[in-house]
Design an enzyme around this catalytic site. Structure first.
Site, PDB file in Angstrom:
ATOM      1  N   GLU A  66      10.075 -47.909 -16.991  1.00  0.00           N
ATOM      2  CA  GLU A  66      10.592 -48.171 -18.191  1.00  0.00           C
ATOM      3  C   GLU A  66      12.130 -49.118 -17.721  1.00  0.00           C
ATOM      4  O   GLU A  66      12.528 -49.359 -18.583  1.00  0.00           O
ATOM      5  CB  GLU A  66      11.020 -46.857 -18.761  1.00  0.00           C
ATOM      6  CG  GLU A  66      10.029 -46.491 -19.779  1.00  0.00           C
ATOM      7  CD  GLU A  66      10.359 -45.394 -20.916  1.00  0.00           C
ATOM      8  OE1 GLU A  66      11.300 -44.667 -20.316  1.00  0.00           O
ATOM      9  OE2 GLU A  66       9.860 -45.282 -21.844  1.00  0.00           O
ATOM     10  N   HIS A 113     -10.339 -41.823  -1.431  1.00  0.00           N
ATOM     11  CA  HIS A 113     -11.772 -41.903  -1.688  1.00  0.00           C
ATOM     12  C   HIS A 113     -12.043 -42.749  -2.929  1.00  0.00           C
ATOM     13  O   HIS A 113     -12.977 -42.705  -3.457  1.00  0.00           O
ATOM     14  CB  HIS A 113     -12.712 -40.600  -1.706  1.00  0.00           C
ATOM     15  CG  HIS A 113     -12.772 -40.087  -0.396  1.00  0.00           C
ATOM     16  ND1 HIS A 113     -14.049 -40.181   0.606  1.00  0.00           N
ATOM     17  CD2 HIS A 113     -11.653 -39.802   0.510  1.00  0.00           C
ATOM     18  CE1 HIS A 113     -13.679 -39.783   1.644  1.00  0.00           C
ATOM     19  NE2 HIS A 113     -12.381 -39.440   1.706  1.00  0.00           N
ATOM     20  N   LYS A 142       7.184 -47.522 -31.989  1.00  0.00           N
ATOM     21  CA  LYS A 142       7.883 -46.651 -32.636  1.00  0.00           C
ATOM     22  C   LYS A 142       8.075 -47.017 -34.200  1.00  0.00           C
ATOM     23  O   LYS A 142       7.706 -46.384 -35.121  1.00  0.00           O
ATOM     24  CB  LYS A 142       9.009 -45.965 -32.180  1.00  0.00           C
ATOM     25  CG  LYS A 142       9.028 -45.318 -30.926  1.00  0.00           C
ATOM     26  CD  LYS A 142      10.503 -44.670 -30.781  1.00  0.00           C
ATOM     27  CE  LYS A 142      10.640 -44.254 -29.385  1.00  0.00           C
ATOM     28  NZ  LYS A 142      12.066 -43.906 -28.954  1.00  0.00           N
TER      29      LYS A 142
HETATM   30  O1  PA5 Z   1      13.652 -42.624 -20.267  1.00  0.00           O
HETATM   31  C1  PA5 Z   1      13.766 -42.449 -21.666  1.00  0.00           C
HETATM   32  O2  PA5 Z   1      15.006 -42.629 -22.246  1.00  0.00           O
HETATM   33  C2  PA5 Z   1      12.389 -42.274 -22.629  1.00  0.00           C
HETATM   34  O3  PA5 Z   1      11.336 -41.843 -21.780  1.00  0.00           O
HETATM   35  C3  PA5 Z   1      12.829 -41.084 -23.070  1.00  0.00           C
HETATM   36  O4  PA5 Z   1      12.969 -40.036 -22.548  1.00  0.00           O
HETATM   37  C4  PA5 Z   1      11.702 -40.773 -24.238  1.00  0.00           C
HETATM   38  O5  PA5 Z   1      11.421 -41.687 -25.206  1.00  0.00           O
HETATM   39  C5  PA5 Z   1      11.825 -39.577 -25.383  1.00  0.00           C
HETATM   40  O6  PA5 Z   1      12.909 -39.671 -25.818  1.00  0.00           O
HETATM   41  P1  PA5 Z   1      13.814 -38.660 -26.425  1.00  0.00           P
HETATM   42  O7  PA5 Z   1      14.379 -37.710 -25.548  1.00  0.00           O
HETATM   43  O8  PA5 Z   1      15.013 -39.245 -27.086  1.00  0.00           O
HETATM   44  O9  PA5 Z   1      12.913 -37.975 -27.570  1.00  0.00           O
END
Ligand code: PA5
Length: 472
Positions: free
Chosen positions: A322, A343, A458
């Protein structure tokens, strides 16, 4: 600031990268050293100054670099006041939850739960939830939900919780993530049925960890939740494991959260002070970056040599993917657990496309007594030759054998060795990988913070569901 122990118990060995035709050389690393050190300066000096000034240039937005100072800040506040500091609150509220709950459900997705899961697997008994209450020291069983939209998994957990005393820790920085919010509704409904809507019980049994505003914060207020923790400003989800996001669940599991933070603070100290070739963060990033630039090696296989590190590997998958998977670049992370995956994946790692860097993560010690291969009167399986050899010895042979095979096939390897999978070592590992991700982003010219791509799914999903955002 209190000087934290320089983290000598975590080491990085790059000798498996120095390969003539398929790897990189120590002199290439030495040439990169000044860029690595500038990226370090940018990450911990320039970025901190920008955040302090509040004047963040457009190309740096979002700038969520507060995770870096968090360990020292939390420890210092705790040393100054054990009761009212955030750590003091986390410890005392976790104790209360433990006293009132046989089970705790942690709701959250992505960065909001993956660190807590890594801590549970790393620091607690492998069969933690199966232990008796007494064996767990009265600590609650731990479940993770709100990280998918899986009807059957939700149903099973709700059924599993019925008739027991349980609570919910709901973690969402934005407070609006649909998977987590929908799950909260379900679990809230179940709590309200179980406690006949006794609002005091509900207020004690739901612990939100969220940003200072948003729908979860509003819900927490209307429920009158007794414990609420904050995801600090300037700390993004996947960089939040050492805030209340990871620490409150860890405290519920009985993990020593002070040691987690001390490990991270020790890593910070090494990161700030050690030259590139002795600095775990810069060694790792430097070699990985060179291999990507010089050899187009852009698949990063984190090979963990302990089952208890699998979720730490998945936590890093998310962090790397990410953070740096943007603008059509960024390495692709994969977690492998060895020897299990020798394996299933090793064939490809050794003889498949030359686009993989293997990053071994091993531990120097085991947490329990070393099991030995027993001798048998009838040696049908011909294993008496191993009688008396301990399982860790066999594992070491597998690791060394794998590294030798990779070396002969010209496949680059980085070895990271942790002391153990205890709280201190995991704290070091988390901080090392978060710092590494930021430094790597700076080298690549990619902003490691934010995840603009995730917004598209989203938005589409919400429009398909006909969700209309209420105007505030
Ligand atoms: O690293 C990040 O920012 C994302 O993976 C968030 O943790 C994830 O989208 C969850 O978001 P939120 O904590 O706003 O629900």
């Amino acid at each position: 600031m209190e000087p934290y122990l320089v983290s000598q118990s975590l080491s990085v060995n790059l000798s498996g990268c120095w390969l003539e035709h398929y790897g990189v050389t120590p002199s290439q690393f030495a040439e990169l050293a000044s860029r690595l050190e500038s990226a370090r300066h940018e990450s911990v000096v320039t970025d901190v100054a920008l955040m302090d000034s509040g004047e963040i240039p457009d190309q740096k937005i979002p700038l969520d670099g507060r995770f870096y100072q968090l360990p020292e800040v939390l420890l210092e506040d705790y040393n100054a006041d054990r009761q009212t500091s955030e750590l003091g609150q986390i410890l005392s509220d976790a104790r209360q939850l433990k006293n009132s709950s046989e089970a705790v459900v942690i709701l959250g997705i992505g960065g909001s739960y993956m660190g807590a899961k890594a801590i549970l697997e790393g620091c607690c008994e492998p069969y933690y939830n199966e232990l008796s209450d007494g064996q767990r020291g009265g600590r609650p069983r731990i479940y993770f939900e709100g990280n998918s939209l899986d009807n059957d998994a939700l149903q099973s957990l709700l059924a599993r919780l019925a008739d027991s005393r349980w609570s919910v820790v709901v973690i969402s920085k934005s407070g609006g993530t649909l998977e987590t919010a929908v799950a909260l509704r379900m679990f809230l409904d179940a709590l309200q049925q179980q406690y006949s809507a006794d609002s005091d019980e509900i207020a004690r049994r739901v612990v939100p960890i969220t940003g200072a505003s948003g729908r979860l914060d509003a819900l927490g207020k209307s429920l009158g939740c007794k414990s609420v923790f904050r995801v600090p400003d300037g700390v993004g989800g996947r960089f939040s494991v050492l805030s209340a996001v990871g620490l409150f669940p860890a405290a519920c599991m009985g993990v020593d959260i002070v040691q987690l933070l001390k490990g991270a603070a020790a890593m910070n100290e090494t990161f700030r002070t050690a030259p590139a070739d002795q600095n775990p963060v810069l060694q790792y990033v430097g070699a990985a970056h060179l291999l990507e630039q010089v050899r187009a090696i852009d698949i990063r296989v984190l090979s963990v040599w302990s089952k208890s590190l699998e979720s730490a590997g998945l936590w890093y998958d998310q962090l790397l993917a990410e953070s740096l998977g943007k603008a059509e670049i960024g390495a692709t992370p994969v977690t492998a657990v060895n020897t299990r995956d020798l394996h299933s994946r090793a064939q490809q790692h050794q003889e498949g496309r030359r686009n993989k860097l293997i990053v071994n993560v091993t531990t120097r010690t085991t947490r329990t007594d070393r099991l030995q291969v027993p001798e048998r009167e009838h040696d049908d399986d011909e294993l008496n030759q191993l009688a008396g050899r301990a399982v860790p010895e066999l594992l070491t042979a597998a690791l060394q054998g794998t590294n030798q095979a990779l070396q002969s096939a010209g496949r680059p390897v980085i070895d990271i060795e942790l002391e153990s999978t205890d709280a201190f070592s995991l704290g070091q590992f988390f901080q090392m990988m978060m710092l590494a991700t930021v430094v790597e982003g700076r080298l690549l010219g990619i902003n490691p913070y934010g995840q603009p791509g995730v917004e598209a799914y989203k938005r589409n999903m919400q429009s398909l569901l006909g969700i209309v955002k209420r105007k505030d």
